[in-house]
Design a protein around this motif. Sequence first.
Motif, mmCIF file in Angstrom:
data_model
loop_
_atom_site.group_PDB
_atom_site.id
_atom_site.type_symbol
_atom_site.label_atom_id
_atom_site.label_comp_id
_atom_site.label_asym_id
_atom_site.label_seq_id
_atom_site.Cartn_x
_atom_site.Cartn_y
_atom_site.Cartn_z
ATOM 1 N N ASN A 144 0.830 -1.198 0.000
ATOM 2 C CA ASN A 144 0.000 0.000 0.000
ATOM 3 C C ASN A 144 0.866 1.250 0.000
ATOM 4 O O ASN A 144 2.063 1.200 0.285
ATOM 5 C CB ASN A 144 -0.901 0.039 1.244
ATOM 6 C CG ASN A 144 -1.928 -1.075 1.261
ATOM 7 O OD1 ASN A 144 -2.499 -1.417 0.240
ATOM 8 N ND2 ASN A 144 -2.145 -1.656 2.436
ATOM 9 N N ASP A 145 0.236 2.376 -0.319
ATOM 10 C CA ASP A 145 0.886 3.667 -0.123
ATOM 11 C C ASP A 145 0.966 3.945 1.374
ATOM 12 O O ASP A 145 0.528 3.130 2.198
ATOM 13 C CB ASP A 145 0.076 4.779 -0.804
ATOM 14 C CG ASP A 145 0.101 4.676 -2.320
ATOM 15 O OD1 ASP A 145 0.975 3.977 -2.848
ATOM 16 O OD2 ASP A 145 -0.772 5.284 -2.963
ATOM 17 N N VAL A 146 1.502 5.099 1.730
ATOM 18 C CA VAL A 146 1.516 5.520 3.123
ATOM 19 C C VAL A 146 0.807 6.869 3.213
ATOM 20 O O VAL A 146 1.017 7.754 2.377
ATOM 21 C CB VAL A 146 2.958 5.627 3.682
ATOM 22 C CG1 VAL A 146 3.789 6.627 2.893
ATOM 23 C CG2 VAL A 146 2.936 6.004 5.161
ATOM 24 N N VAL A 147 -0.077 7.021 4.192
ATOM 25 C CA VAL A 147 -0.758 8.291 4.428
ATOM 26 C C VAL A 147 0.168 9.177 5.255
ATOM 27 O O VAL A 147 0.656 8.757 6.311
ATOM 28 C CB VAL A 147 -2.091 8.082 5.181
ATOM 29 C CG1 VAL A 147 -2.679 9.426 5.606
ATOM 30 C CG2 VAL A 147 -3.071 7.335 4.315
ATOM 31 N N MET A 148 0.411 10.388 4.797
ATOM 32 C CA MET A 148 1.260 11.311 5.544
ATOM 33 C C MET A 148 0.495 12.585 5.847
ATOM 34 O O MET A 148 -0.224 13.116 5.001
ATOM 35 C CB MET A 148 2.524 11.639 4.745
ATOM 36 C CG MET A 148 3.568 12.382 5.555
ATOM 37 S SD MET A 148 5.176 12.371 4.734
ATOM 38 C CE MET A 148 6.135 13.301 5.923
ATOM 39 N N LEU A 149 0.615 13.058 7.067
ATOM 40 C CA LEU A 149 -0.023 14.296 7.502
ATOM 41 C C LEU A 149 0.723 14.840 8.722
ATOM 42 O O LEU A 149 1.326 14.061 9.440
ATOM 43 C CB LEU A 149 -1.496 14.072 7.849
ATOM 44 C CG LEU A 149 -1.885 13.286 9.131
ATOM 45 C CD1 LEU A 149 -3.327 13.528 9.460
ATOM 46 C CD2 LEU A 149 -1.592 11.809 9.043
ATOM 47 N N CYS A 236 3.383 14.198 11.352
ATOM 48 C CA CYS A 236 4.363 15.246 11.645
ATOM 49 C C CYS A 236 3.651 16.589 11.601
ATOM 50 O O CYS A 236 2.473 16.671 11.237
ATOM 51 C CB CYS A 236 5.503 15.226 10.635
ATOM 52 S SG CYS A 236 4.956 15.400 8.919
ATOM 53 N N ASP A 237 4.356 17.660 11.965
ATOM 54 C CA ASP A 237 3.773 18.983 11.803
ATOM 55 C C ASP A 237 3.843 19.388 10.333
ATOM 56 O O ASP A 237 4.547 18.779 9.530
ATOM 57 C CB ASP A 237 4.467 20.011 12.698
ATOM 58 C CG ASP A 237 5.946 20.177 12.380
ATOM 59 O OD1 ASP A 237 6.280 20.442 11.199
ATOM 60 O OD2 ASP A 237 6.776 20.055 13.297
ATOM 61 N N GLY A 238 3.090 20.437 9.965
ATOM 62 C CA GLY A 238 3.002 20.825 8.572
ATOM 63 C C GLY A 238 4.287 21.347 7.987
ATOM 64 O O GLY A 238 4.510 21.249 6.770
ATOM 65 N N PHE A 239 5.160 21.893 8.812
ATOM 66 C CA PHE A 239 6.434 22.415 8.319
ATOM 67 C C PHE A 239 7.304 21.271 7.811
ATOM 68 O O PHE A 239 7.783 21.288 6.676
ATOM 69 C CB PHE A 239 7.144 23.188 9.431
ATOM 70 C CG PHE A 239 8.406 23.873 9.001
ATOM 71 C CD1 PHE A 239 8.377 25.129 8.418
ATOM 72 C CD2 PHE A 239 9.646 23.261 9.174
ATOM 73 C CE1 PHE A 239 9.542 25.761 8.009
ATOM 74 C CE2 PHE A 239 10.810 23.880 8.773
ATOM 75 C CZ PHE A 239 10.761 25.142 8.190
ATOM 76 N N ALA A 240 7.489 20.256 8.667
ATOM 77 C CA ALA A 240 8.309 19.106 8.265
ATOM 78 C C ALA A 240 7.625 18.315 7.159
ATOM 79 O O ALA A 240 8.278 17.824 6.229
ATOM 80 C CB ALA A 240 8.566 18.208 9.480
ATOM 81 N N GLY A 241 6.300 18.195 7.245
ATOM 82 C CA GLY A 241 5.568 17.409 6.260
ATOM 83 C C GLY A 241 5.642 17.990 4.870
ATOM 84 O O GLY A 241 5.798 17.260 3.884
ATOM 85 N N ASN A 242 5.524 19.312 4.766
ATOM 86 C CA ASN A 242 5.573 19.937 3.451
ATOM 87 C C ASN A 242 6.960 19.805 2.833
ATOM 88 O O ASN A 242 7.093 19.558 1.632
ATOM 89 C CB ASN A 242 5.168 21.409 3.552
ATOM 90 C CG ASN A 242 4.931 22.036 2.197
ATOM 91 O OD1 ASN A 242 5.810 22.660 1.627
ATOM 92 N ND2 ASN A 242 3.726 21.854 1.662
ATOM 93 N N ILE A 243 7.991 19.960 3.666
ATOM 94 C CA ILE A 243 9.364 19.785 3.165
ATOM 95 C C ILE A 243 9.577 18.341 2.700
ATOM 96 O O ILE A 243 10.156 18.103 1.631
ATOM 97 C CB ILE A 243 10.387 20.152 4.254
ATOM 98 C CG1 ILE A 243 10.358 21.660 4.523
ATOM 99 C CG2 ILE A 243 11.788 19.709 3.842
ATOM 100 C CD1 ILE A 243 11.264 22.100 5.644
#
Length: 359
Positions: A144-149, A236-243
């Motif tokens: 499967n894929d992995v859900v990241m947020l 993760c938080d949005g800062f690390a996640g977006n990077i």
Amino acid sequence: MTDQPCIAIDAMGGDEGLAVMLAGVASARRRLAAQYDGLNFLLVGDETAIRAGLESHPNLSAHSEIVHAPELVGPNEKPSQAIRRAKVTSMGVTIDLVKKARAHAAVSSGNTGALMAMAKLSLRTLPGIDRPALAAPLPTLGDNDVVMLDLGANTECDARNLVQFAVMGAAYARIIFELDRPRVALLNIGSEDQKGTDEIRAAATELRAATHLPLAFTGFVEGDKLARGNHDVIVCDGFAGNIALKTAEGTARFVGDLLKRAFTSSIRSKVGFLISRPATQLLRDHLDPNNHNGAIFLGLKGIVVKSHGSANELGVATAIANAVKLVRADLTRRIAEDLGLDHRPAPAPVAVIDTGVGV
């Protein structure tokens, strides 16, 4: 939920324009026709332009209604400015259709920040949810894929936010991957318990103790193992996640460009490409973001799916298919149940479609 899902489409959003959005909707309709014969769409935007565009998709016209919105949100427009024009923009009207229960879900390829701000203001968060999170499936080496947020909605998060993201991400993974207890990990700079910020370590402590939740907390994961397939949800938080997201997308493009350069460097390489073409095509399809398109804002009282701004016809269709699947699975209710909340879903929208007159 009703057997006839109705999806509101921001037809004017996205980098590729109205033609690609309509082609994607038509493609989704064909892909899902056997499973959802009553699937309908509310196409939001300039009525004249949409009606002209539908001439290329006659089969879509019978299952669509045009909802007129004279303006659109610019790609660089500030969320505060977009909110003030919500009632006249295709993005704002699309979200409002979900709020008014005329549609089960909204799909937009427009400005992410504006979409987030409008959705949160209009739909509000579920009781007990402090902040919505942007989640999306990413490709892995696993089955499967992995859900990241979170992938950029919240640059700073405390432990409570991260725990809520874990619960919401697990509910999402249970639906799209059909899992009973998704494996959930926190993105960190190391796998040891003492690594990371106070917020991350506190969130880990709480998740380890929350054995009643329908998820399996597996601890910390480092960035180089995101695509190994050992986890179903990464928080993760949005800062690390977006990077992390932008790095993964850039790496996928780098690998594709590197292979292209290598296979065109000589006659021998070109022959090798012909021999290995099935394998390279499989790799290209696996890394193509259009095959994984459709991020969702989790934690809202309604389903809002964010399609990538540069998505092609396939990508738009993938995002819509994802939205339909989440509608049928009643994602909002399942998140509320996992959090032990009392949430009553909005009534089903009217399924009657009038294709003669735009609203």
